[in-house]
Design a protein around this motif. Structure first.
Motif, PDB file in Angstrom:
ATOM      1  N   GLU A 492       0.836  -1.201   0.000  1.00 13.31           N
ATOM      2  CA  GLU A 492       0.000   0.000   0.000  1.00 13.31           C
ATOM      3  C   GLU A 492       0.871   1.251   0.000  1.00 13.31           C
ATOM      4  OE1 GLU A 492      -3.277   2.167   2.909  1.00 13.31           O
ATOM      5  OE2 GLU A 492      -3.044  -0.019   2.973  1.00 13.31           O
ATOM      6  N   ARG A 496       0.887   4.490  -2.547  1.00 13.29           N
ATOM      7  CA  ARG A 496       0.703   5.861  -2.049  1.00 13.29           C
ATOM      8  C   ARG A 496       1.896   6.752  -2.433  1.00 13.29           C
ATOM      9  NH1 ARG A 496      -3.510   6.523   1.154  1.00 13.29           N
ATOM     10  NH2 ARG A 496      -4.483   4.726   2.175  1.00 13.29           N
ATOM     11  N   VAL A 512      -6.456   2.445  -0.472  1.00 10.14           N
ATOM     12  CA  VAL A 512      -5.899   1.502  -1.437  1.00 10.14           C
ATOM     13  C   VAL A 512      -6.280   0.101  -0.981  1.00 10.14           C
ATOM     14  CG1 VAL A 512      -3.821   0.561  -2.498  1.00 10.14           C
ATOM     15  CG2 VAL A 512      -3.962   3.022  -2.000  1.00 10.14           C
TER      16      VAL A 512
END
Length: 547
Positions: A492, A496, A512
């Motif tokens: 994740e 990001r 996400v």
């Protein structure tokens, strides 16, 4: 209202064949004769034999009492019989009503009732079950007869395909010839129902000449020709499989290889065995082939022509189609059911960057502009607006829905597509998103397709989809659904960080979520309504207090 008009080189369009289905097929039989027309499950049919089958099916339709203007539905996977049934019905002036094979019984019945279908061609079993069982409890007052296309799986009270064809003997040959000749280019040829993602599905009406003219020009533009072996995986109930599929192939004299359902290995086998040259599809089709672990076990070197299109076609995907799958020509296109399937398309001679980043310019004879959806003002080059289209490809209207037709087609004949796009100085169109997919964060418009295109370039991402979800105080924020490539160790924080480096803060997804796959319809488009349901469940669970 000003617009982007066709350029001079577009005025030299394809030489048009006859503009009704019966005349087209008689012409194709003369043009292509004993050349292979269809290969399906070991059965091979020439163009001359296909025309004979089409006429036999037309006579059988007449013997069944089907006449001009009657509605005839087909609820079945891709097959030779599907094509013959459709052409036979259209040859006596009936209106074809294709049904999505994934529909539940109540959904199919709603379409059958609203269209007033008198005859249904189907099969013994579909994805949701036996059609006869799915429709057993439904009221269908207009439906007089059901015919099973797959002989051997029929029920005793239903007419089987072979028995249906035998009914042709009862038709008067002179009356049948008169019926064929009475079909006019402006007569309605089909009624394709939209997906209904924004409400009740609508029946889109298109004429014989619209279908044939649009796809004669489409075929000429993309470079489809009589030496092509055309594998049609796109479903026949959709414009991509029916009109850009077997209809375009018949116009050009290509050999048609229908595939009833997508199975990765079966698809690879078919390409290698039949030396497939033409393989169109949604981006997800090519992504699946590229990711197939057994891809190198099959000879895919025959692939020549690929046509794809969506709001989000990653640049890397186009490169991979050329470099890894060996396509000589890759073009992107844009269209919708209401535009007879096509609005714009790239040309094979366009530079790679244009093909990768746009969906081309307007088809010959079609006008295109982008309009501010609030003010109605035409946007200058480089400014986003709703895509409006005008030309011979604009539908005749929605069946029995005059208010919806009036809301979609302006008094000046412009079709309001509901898509957001940008035209450049050359008239090339870039679709940025669906108007309905846009969400607003802190007063800023966010188009998910922009974020999706970016995520496709992140190493380890196989597929990605973004939707807006409610969140106070911003109003809405983005949620990204990501499918990892096999073996990818993508986190994740990776997603990001990647977005933070390349997107304005208001465009960066707030959530996400990694998933095994994205929900898609039979045409390969992501079902964002289902993603919204998943998001709702995910957010509700996240708010629950820990035990």
């Amino acid at each position: 209202m000003s617009s982007q008009s066709p350029t001079a080189d577009d005025l030299a369009t394809a030489t048009l064949p006859p503009l009704t289905m019966p005349r087209l097929m008689g012409w194709a039989a003369q043009q292509y004769g004993d050349k292979l027309a269809v290969s399906d499950g070991g059965r091979e049919v020439t163009y001359r034999a296909l025309n004979d089958l089409r006429r036999r099916a037309g006579k059988a339709c007449m013997a069944c009492g089907i006449g001009k203007g009657d509605k005839v539905a087909i609820w079945a996977p891709n097959s030779l019989e599907w094509m013959v049934a459709a052409m036979g019905a259209q040859s006596v002036g009936a209106v074809l009503v294709p049904l999505n094979t994934r529909l539940q019984g109540a959904e199919a019945a709603d379409i059958l009732r609203r269209a007033g279908v008198v005859t249904l061609f189907t099969v013994g079993r579909l994805e949701q079950g036996a059609p006869t069982d799915l429709l057993a409890a439904e009221s269908l007052p207009d439906l007089r007869r059901t015919i099973l296309l797959d002989a051997g799986q029929g029920e005793h009270d239903l007419l089987l395909w072979d028995a249906f064809l035998e009914m042709a003997e009862a038709a008067d040959p002179a009356a049948y010839t008169a019926a064929e000749r009475s079909v006019n280019p402006d007569d309605i040829a089909d009624m394709l129902f939209t997906s209904g993602t924004t409400g009740k599905a609508k029946g889109v009406l298109c004429s014989h000449q619209q279908n044939i003219r649009v796809f004669a020009n489409w075929s000429h533009t993309v470079g489809l020709h009589c030496d092509d072996n055309y594998l049609i995986i796109n479903p026949f109930f959709h414009s991509f499989g029916y009109k850009a599929g077997w209809l375009a192939a018949l116009i050009c004299g290509s050999a048609i290889f229908p595939l009833a359902q997508f199975e990765r290995v079966r698809l690879l086998q078919a390409i290698a065995e039949h030396r497939i040259t033409m393989l169109p599809g949604a981006p997800s089709l090519y992504e699946m082939i590229l990711a197939a672990p057994e891809r190198d076990d099959y000879d895919l070197s025959s692939l020549r022509l690929g046509v794809t299109g969506a709001a989000s076609v990653p640049v890397q995907l186009v490169r991979d189609m050329r470099e890894q799958l060996g396509f000589d020509v890759v073009v992107t296109a844009y269209g919708l059911t209401e535009s007879t399937g096509v609005v714009s398309i790239c040309r094979p001679e366009d530079d790679p960057e244009t093909i990768a980043s746009t969906c081309g310019r307007a088809m010959p004879g079609v006008e295109l502009c982008c309009v501010d959806p609030e003010s109605g003002a035409v946007q200058p080059a480089g400014e986003a607006g709703e895509v409006w289209v005008r030309g011979y490809n604009v539908m005749q209207g929605y069946h029995d829905m005059p208010e919806a037709t009036a809301a979609t087609i302006t008094a000046e004949g412009w079709l309001r597509t509901g898509d957001i796009g940008v035209l450049d100085e050359r008239g090339y169109l870039r679709i940025t998103d669906r108007l309905k997919d846009m969400y607003i964060m802190n007063g800023e418009n966010v188009y998910p397709a922009e974020i999706e295109k970016l995520l496709y370039n992140l190493p380890g991402v196989q597929q990605a989809a973004v939707i807006g979800v409610p969140k106070a105080p911003q109003g809405e924020v983005g949620m990204a659904f990501v499918v990892r490539k096999p073996g990818a160790a993508l986190s994740e924080s990776d997603v990001r960080s990647y977005c933070a480096d390349q997107l304005a803060r208001y465009k960066q997804p707030a959530y996400v979520l990694f998933v095994d796959s994205l929900p898609m319809n039979a045409s390969g488009k992501v079902l964002k309504t289902e993603l919204a349901l998943q998001a709702k469940e995910y957010l509700a669970a996240a708010k629950e207090p820990k035990a």
